[in-house]
Design an enzyme around this catalytic site. Sequence first.
Site, PDB file in Angstrom:
ATOM      1  N   PHE A  14      18.152   9.040 110.038  1.00  0.00           N
ATOM      2  CA  PHE A  14      19.282   9.605 109.298  1.00  0.00           C
ATOM      3  C   PHE A  14      19.755  10.939 109.881  1.00  0.00           C
ATOM      4  O   PHE A  14      20.275  11.784 109.159  1.00  0.00           O
ATOM      5  CB  PHE A  14      18.940   9.787 107.816  1.00  0.00           C
ATOM      6  CG  PHE A  14      18.664   8.496 107.102  1.00  0.00           C
ATOM      7  CD1 PHE A  14      19.694   7.758 106.549  1.00  0.00           C
ATOM      8  CD2 PHE A  14      17.367   8.015 106.992  1.00  0.00           C
ATOM      9  CE1 PHE A  14      19.439   6.559 105.904  1.00  0.00           C
ATOM     10  CE2 PHE A  14      17.100   6.821 106.348  1.00  0.00           C
ATOM     11  CZ  PHE A  14      18.150   6.091 105.802  1.00  0.00           C
ATOM     12  N   GLU A  49       8.173  25.135  91.602  1.00  0.00           N
ATOM     13  CA  GLU A  49       7.852  24.433  90.371  1.00  0.00           C
ATOM     14  C   GLU A  49       7.032  23.193  90.698  1.00  0.00           C
ATOM     15  O   GLU A  49       7.015  22.714  91.832  1.00  0.00           O
ATOM     16  CB  GLU A  49       9.116  24.034  89.605  1.00  0.00           C
ATOM     17  CG  GLU A  49       9.989  23.021  90.310  1.00  0.00           C
ATOM     18  CD  GLU A  49      11.277  22.732  89.559  1.00  0.00           C
ATOM     19  OE1 GLU A  49      11.604  23.505  88.652  1.00  0.00           O
ATOM     20  OE2 GLU A  49      11.955  21.757  89.896  1.00  0.00           O
ATOM     21  N   ASN A  94      16.062  15.143  98.981  1.00  0.00           N
ATOM     22  CA  ASN A  94      16.639  15.789  97.794  1.00  0.00           C
ATOM     23  C   ASN A  94      18.165  15.728  97.768  1.00  0.00           C
ATOM     24  O   ASN A  94      18.797  16.381  96.942  1.00  0.00           O
ATOM     25  CB  ASN A  94      16.180  17.256  97.692  1.00  0.00           C
ATOM     26  CG  ASN A  94      14.680  17.382  97.709  1.00  0.00           C
ATOM     27  OD1 ASN A  94      13.994  16.736  96.931  1.00  0.00           O
ATOM     28  ND2 ASN A  94      14.161  18.186  98.625  1.00  0.00           N
ATOM     29  N   GLU A 128      21.089  18.762  84.728  1.00  0.00           N
ATOM     30  CA  GLU A 128      20.241  17.798  85.416  1.00  0.00           C
ATOM     31  C   GLU A 128      18.841  17.792  84.809  1.00  0.00           C
ATOM     32  O   GLU A 128      18.274  18.838  84.496  1.00  0.00           O
ATOM     33  CB  GLU A 128      20.175  18.116  86.908  1.00  0.00           C
ATOM     34  CG  GLU A 128      21.540  18.100  87.582  1.00  0.00           C
ATOM     35  CD  GLU A 128      21.443  18.098  89.096  1.00  0.00           C
ATOM     36  OE1 GLU A 128      20.313  18.088  89.620  1.00  0.00           O
ATOM     37  OE2 GLU A 128      22.494  18.090  89.747  1.00  0.00           O
ATOM     38  N   GLU A 136      18.077  21.828  86.266  1.00  0.00           N
ATOM     39  CA  GLU A 136      19.021  22.894  86.553  1.00  0.00           C
ATOM     40  C   GLU A 136      20.366  22.536  85.940  1.00  0.00           C
ATOM     41  O   GLU A 136      20.595  21.393  85.530  1.00  0.00           O
ATOM     42  CB  GLU A 136      19.189  23.100  88.062  1.00  0.00           C
ATOM     43  CG  GLU A 136      19.752  21.883  88.787  1.00  0.00           C
ATOM     44  CD  GLU A 136      19.860  22.090  90.283  1.00  0.00           C
ATOM     45  OE1 GLU A 136      20.033  23.256  90.700  1.00  0.00           O
ATOM     46  OE2 GLU A 136      19.787  21.107  91.027  1.00  0.00           O
ATOM     47  N   ASN A 154      24.396  22.668  86.973  1.00  0.00           N
ATOM     48  CA  ASN A 154      25.395  22.898  88.005  1.00  0.00           C
ATOM     49  C   ASN A 154      26.697  23.308  87.336  1.00  0.00           C
ATOM     50  O   ASN A 154      27.307  22.512  86.619  1.00  0.00           O
ATOM     51  CB  ASN A 154      25.596  21.639  88.846  1.00  0.00           C
ATOM     52  CG  ASN A 154      24.371  21.333  89.685  1.00  0.00           C
ATOM     53  OD1 ASN A 154      24.014  22.092  90.575  1.00  0.00           O
ATOM     54  ND2 ASN A 154      23.712  20.228  89.386  1.00  0.00           N
ATOM     55  N   LYS A 167      18.396  29.644  89.233  1.00  0.00           N
ATOM     56  CA  LYS A 167      17.517  28.628  88.652  1.00  0.00           C
ATOM     57  C   LYS A 167      16.366  29.232  87.852  1.00  0.00           C
ATOM     58  O   LYS A 167      15.851  28.620  86.922  1.00  0.00           O
ATOM     59  CB  LYS A 167      16.990  27.708  89.756  1.00  0.00           C
ATOM     60  CG  LYS A 167      18.081  26.849  90.385  1.00  0.00           C
ATOM     61  CD  LYS A 167      17.528  25.948  91.457  1.00  0.00           C
ATOM     62  CE  LYS A 167      18.584  24.993  91.992  1.00  0.00           C
ATOM     63  NZ  LYS A 167      19.735  25.678  92.572  1.00  0.00           N
TER      64      LYS A 167
END
Length: 679
Positions: free
Chosen positions: A348, A200, A235, A275, A288, A290, A116
């Site tokens: 979750f 970041e 995320n 993305e 980024e 993928n 990245k």
Amino acid sequence: MFDKLLIANRGEIACRVIKTARRMGIPTVALYSDADRNALHVSMADEAVHIGPPPANQSYIVIDKVMDAIRQTGATAVHPGYGFLSENPKFAEALEAEGVAFVGPPKGAIEAMGDKITSKKIAADAGVSTVPGHMGLIEDAEEAVRISEEIGFPVMLKASAGGGGKGMRIAWSADEVAEGFRASKSEAASSFGDDRMFIEKFVTQPRHIEIQVLCDQHGNGVYLGERECSIQRRNQKVVEEAPSPFLDEATRKAMGEQAVALAHAVGYSSAGTVEFIVDGDRNFYFLEMNTRLQVEHPVTELITGVDLVEHMIRVAAGEKLSMTQEDVSLTGWAIESRLYAEDPYREFLPSIGRLTRYRPPAETRAYEPGTAAGAAGSPVIRNDTGVYEGGEISMYYDPMIAKLCTWAETREAAIDAMADALDSFEVEGIGHNLPFLSAVMDHPKFRAGDMTTAFIAEEYPDGFAGVRLPDARLEEIAAATAAMHRVAEIRRTRVSGRMDNHERVVGDDWIVSMAGHDTDVRFETRIRADRDGADVTVGEHTFRVESAWTPGDSTARVKIDGEVIALKVEKIVQGFRIRHGGAELRVHVRTPRQAELAALMPVKVPPDTSKMLLCPMPGLIVRIDVAQGDEVQEGQALAVIEAMKMENVLRAERKGKVSAIKAAAGDSLAVDAVIMEFE
């Protein structure tokens, strides 16, 4: 074309690749660990090779073992799916040395975009907008704190080799940076074998929008529209759709052209995804790239008619793209809901166990490569899965069970189709997020397309506790369940050999109790001769209820005043357990006398566990952070448990003193096992 394709993956993505390879006439090879011996992808493939113990770092991501499987079977190409080795340049290099085709991009592109930090530098050089941040590697937590303070909070901690939400944390303070850095670094090392981190700026109120690109080895490339992936938890994407309800054509074109330019800058070939984070003014920033097939690729396939797996295979075989940008058109709207083995009522947390019941809604139309879903006209249901009824959900892998997709001509119709499909989906034996997915589909903000990546945190700040259905829908469910109960009672009286005239045995007056309300239900007219309909009065409203439901059916499609609603049905004493629209309801249908007596029954008091730390999920204890006799403060870390590739920190809910430690690092615990006790 290739003689044999090995899929270096498992679960639903392995099954997905096998389907396209089979249609193309290419024999397939599956890999399996001890935990996956009876998995669906193993039975679907033409051959299968055992690859080791359950942990991925002892099986699926061990390059030497995968290479041995390739040699054993004589596979001439490998599709890596997503995750595992899909973005590992060393794996691509090993395949190249063996003379085996990698169904993915060149090693150099994986290295450039998979890191990245490097990818952001390349993106900036290529004229792509990038998010402010620190592009150098961070050695320790102290350096991470210093850098974060320079950037300004909040910040995003990210594993350089990460993906799928692993090794990622949002930090709002120096303390959160220090703790999050250590946890993310550990997760990254466990999941990817690479613990490098970078930081970041975290863009608040962002939308996560990604562009699908497809490039060949001859310098040709196209973008296939965008996907909106803003409904996320930790995320990790939960709901995706294509196209985005937020973009206009000018922004779509600009993002697409930048994405293709970036792909060309690194000599990219195969399918890939760029993305972006997009703010409220449609300013977009590179996040980024993928270098693999994305989990959410089906929604792009549904609106474009392009089989991405087929094109990946053809590109890897050296073929040119069969389309230009002018050939790409977006038709209708597609929604994808990720069904996870996670209990939404327990924050979750992952759930494992046997799928005692797994009945997805019927796929209304099989995916036909090269034909956009729009040709079907009516809504489409597609379910990509790697499990089956009776199979096991393991603690060793990602908790995703299936990807349920719907397509329709409009976004509203696609959402309606998804809501109905979710209500028709049967899963039993484990905790799952079907109620939460249903709640999202009916949420006003989602319906309006007014959501950001903070949607779940903002709309469910205290966690998910189910949905309170509107009164009008509760009345409809009362009417439906009363009619169903009466049908069951009539059946029962006939089976028992009681009076022939069931109208004298089964009454018309009922009390329906649910969601904390008692509702008087009265049948005003007779049941029709075919017994599939009735006029049901609930309070002051009369509904026409029609259904083919019969006692014993686990689902019911009930037409109420012409509108069909889907109910998940489980019989309980004097009623049903109903799941609909994100709500879990215990519905009791009683005669007035039964209801009168039921009101006198005492309520069972749950046991007091306030002085215990219970294991919230099946998992492995990574460490215990306190000792017997320690004084602990509210919010203090007590233990760390790992499940399904994620580390979870268990914290103290209040001040207290540890009186006993009941577990140790390395222990495998079940749900609600006692970890420690307090005075």
